[in-house]
Write a protein that holds these residues in place. Structure first.
Motif, short mmCIF file in Angstrom:
data_model
loop_
_atom_site.label_atom_id
_atom_site.label_comp_id
_atom_site.label_asym_id
_atom_site.label_seq_id
_atom_site.Cartn_x
_atom_site.Cartn_y
_atom_site.Cartn_z
N GLY A 256 -40.01 26.29 103.77
CA GLY A 256 -39.39 26.87 102.59
C GLY A 256 -39.57 28.37 102.49
N PHE A 257 -40.49 28.89 103.29
CA PHE A 257 -40.76 30.33 103.32
C PHE A 257 -40.31 30.89 104.66
CE2 PHE A 257 -43.64 28.76 100.14
CZ PHE A 257 -43.66 29.77 99.18
N ALA A 258 -40.07 32.19 104.69
CA ALA A 258 -39.75 32.89 105.94
C ALA A 258 -40.48 34.22 105.91
CB ALA A 258 -38.25 33.10 106.08
N PHE A 259 -41.14 34.54 107.00
CA PHE A 259 -41.89 35.79 107.13
C PHE A 259 -41.42 36.54 108.36
CE2 PHE A 259 -44.83 33.34 104.61
CZ PHE A 259 -45.68 34.22 103.97
N ARG A 260 -41.40 37.85 108.24
CA ARG A 260 -41.11 38.74 109.37
C ARG A 260 -42.17 39.82 109.38
NH1 ARG A 260 -37.65 38.24 113.74
NH2 ARG A 260 -36.75 40.24 114.31
N VAL A 261 -42.67 40.15 110.55
CA VAL A 261 -43.66 41.22 110.67
C VAL A 261 -43.11 42.31 111.59
CG1 VAL A 261 -45.67 39.76 110.22
CG2 VAL A 261 -44.90 40.08 112.58
N ILE A 262 -43.64 43.50 111.36
CA ILE A 262 -43.34 44.65 112.23
C ILE A 262 -44.68 45.16 112.75
CG2 ILE A 262 -42.56 47.05 112.23
CD1 ILE A 262 -40.12 46.26 110.99
N GLU A 263 -44.72 45.35 114.05
CA GLU A 263 -45.94 45.84 114.70
C GLU A 263 -45.66 47.17 115.38
OE1 GLU A 263 -47.93 41.68 116.13
OE2 GLU A 263 -46.06 42.28 117.08
N GLY B 162 -26.10 30.54 91.53
CA GLY B 162 -25.84 29.72 92.71
C GLY B 162 -27.11 29.63 93.53
N PRO B 163 -27.01 29.18 94.79
CA PRO B 163 -28.19 29.10 95.64
C PRO B 163 -28.85 30.47 95.77
CG PRO B 163 -26.31 28.01 96.67
CD PRO B 163 -25.80 28.74 95.46
N ALA B 164 -30.16 30.51 95.56
CA ALA B 164 -30.86 31.80 95.53
C ALA B 164 -32.17 31.73 96.30
CB ALA B 164 -31.12 32.22 94.09
N ILE B 165 -32.57 32.88 96.79
CA ILE B 165 -33.86 33.06 97.47
C ILE B 165 -34.52 34.28 96.85
CG2 ILE B 165 -34.93 33.75 99.66
CD1 ILE B 165 -33.03 31.97 101.12
N GLU B 166 -35.83 34.28 96.86
CA GLU B 166 -36.58 35.41 96.31
C GLU B 166 -37.22 36.22 97.44
OE1 GLU B 166 -40.59 36.04 93.65
OE2 GLU B 166 -39.31 34.32 93.19
N LEU B 167 -37.06 37.52 97.36
CA LEU B 167 -37.80 38.43 98.22
C LEU B 167 -39.16 38.58 97.55
CD1 LEU B 167 -38.14 40.40 100.55
CD2 LEU B 167 -37.01 42.13 99.16
N ARG B 168 -40.14 37.84 98.04
CA ARG B 168 -41.43 37.77 97.38
C ARG B 168 -42.27 39.02 97.63
NH1 ARG B 168 -43.57 32.29 96.35
NH2 ARG B 168 -41.77 31.10 95.67
N GLN B 169 -42.20 39.52 98.86
CA GLN B 169 -43.01 40.69 99.20
C GLN B 169 -42.35 41.46 100.34
OE1 GLN B 169 -46.44 38.40 100.15
NE2 GLN B 169 -47.31 38.54 98.12
N GLY C 112 -38.99 33.37 99.89
CA GLY C 112 -39.37 32.03 99.47
C GLY C 112 -38.52 31.55 98.33
N PRO C 113 -38.81 30.34 97.86
CA PRO C 113 -38.06 29.80 96.72
C PRO C 113 -38.25 30.68 95.49
CG PRO C 113 -39.49 28.13 97.73
CD PRO C 113 -39.84 29.44 98.34
N ILE C 114 -37.30 30.61 94.59
CA ILE C 114 -37.36 31.41 93.35
C ILE C 114 -38.58 31.00 92.53
CG2 ILE C 114 -36.22 31.83 91.13
CD1 ILE C 114 -34.77 33.28 93.26
#
Length: 167
Positions: A55-62, A84-91, A74-76
């Motif tokens: 349910g979550f998605a993470f991306r890293v930059i190195e 409508g269908p939504a996702i939250e930019l948590r961080q 992640g979920p709202i």
């Protein structure tokens, strides 16, 4: 800089970056006990659990020094009213050395593409009312202010702004 999807093995590095970045940007706003209480909500096992959760998605930059930034979807969880269908930019956090490098844009581009692939028609976030640099960044992508939000750090309520982007 190298961007990649994060894995549960990144939990400790993400936790360290989150604490460092949040402290550098916001610690001056809070009593020590409020900041400590806030950080208690975040643990390496907690990060690892989210990293393993589909349910979550993470991306890293190195970069050459290690983890320079990350983004989490992640979920709202915000008090938003999606249409409508939504996702939250948590961080979306960067170390100081990564600011101005294009890392934030790379992470935001990933967040937008990932939200769309997951079927979202809206992306929501909250941003501290006096974090003008972040607000300008989000506005450049078309996010619109949707009203106030009380972001709790311990017993301290910050005024954040809810922001929404139609995808």
């Amino acid at each position: 800089m190298n961007a990649r999807d994060a894995t549960p093995a990144d939990a400790a590095a993400i936790d360290a970056l989150f604490r460092e970045s949040f402290t550098a940007t916001f610690a001056h706003l809070y009593a020590a006990e409020d900041l400590a209480s806030f950080f208690e909500r975040f643990t390496v096992p907690g990060w690892a659990q989210e990293l393993a959760d589909p349910g979550f998605a993470f991306r890293v930059i190195e970069d050459g020094e290690g983890l320079a930034g990350y983004c989490k979807l992640g979920p709202i969880s915000l008090p938003a009213t999606p249409q409508g269908p939504a996702i939250e930019l948590r961080q979306l956090y960067l170390r100081e050395r990564a600011k101005g490098s294009g890392a934030a844009q790379a992470l935001m581009d990933w967040a937008l593409a990932t939200a769309r692939v997951r079927g979202a028609t809206e992306l929501w976030l909250s941003v501290y009312i006096d974090n003008h640099r972040a607000q300008r960044f989000y506005e450049r992508y078309g996010f619109e202010d949707r009203g106030p939000y009380a972001f709790m750090v311990g017993n301290h309520a910050d005024e954040d702004r809810l922001m929404r982007l139609a995808l």
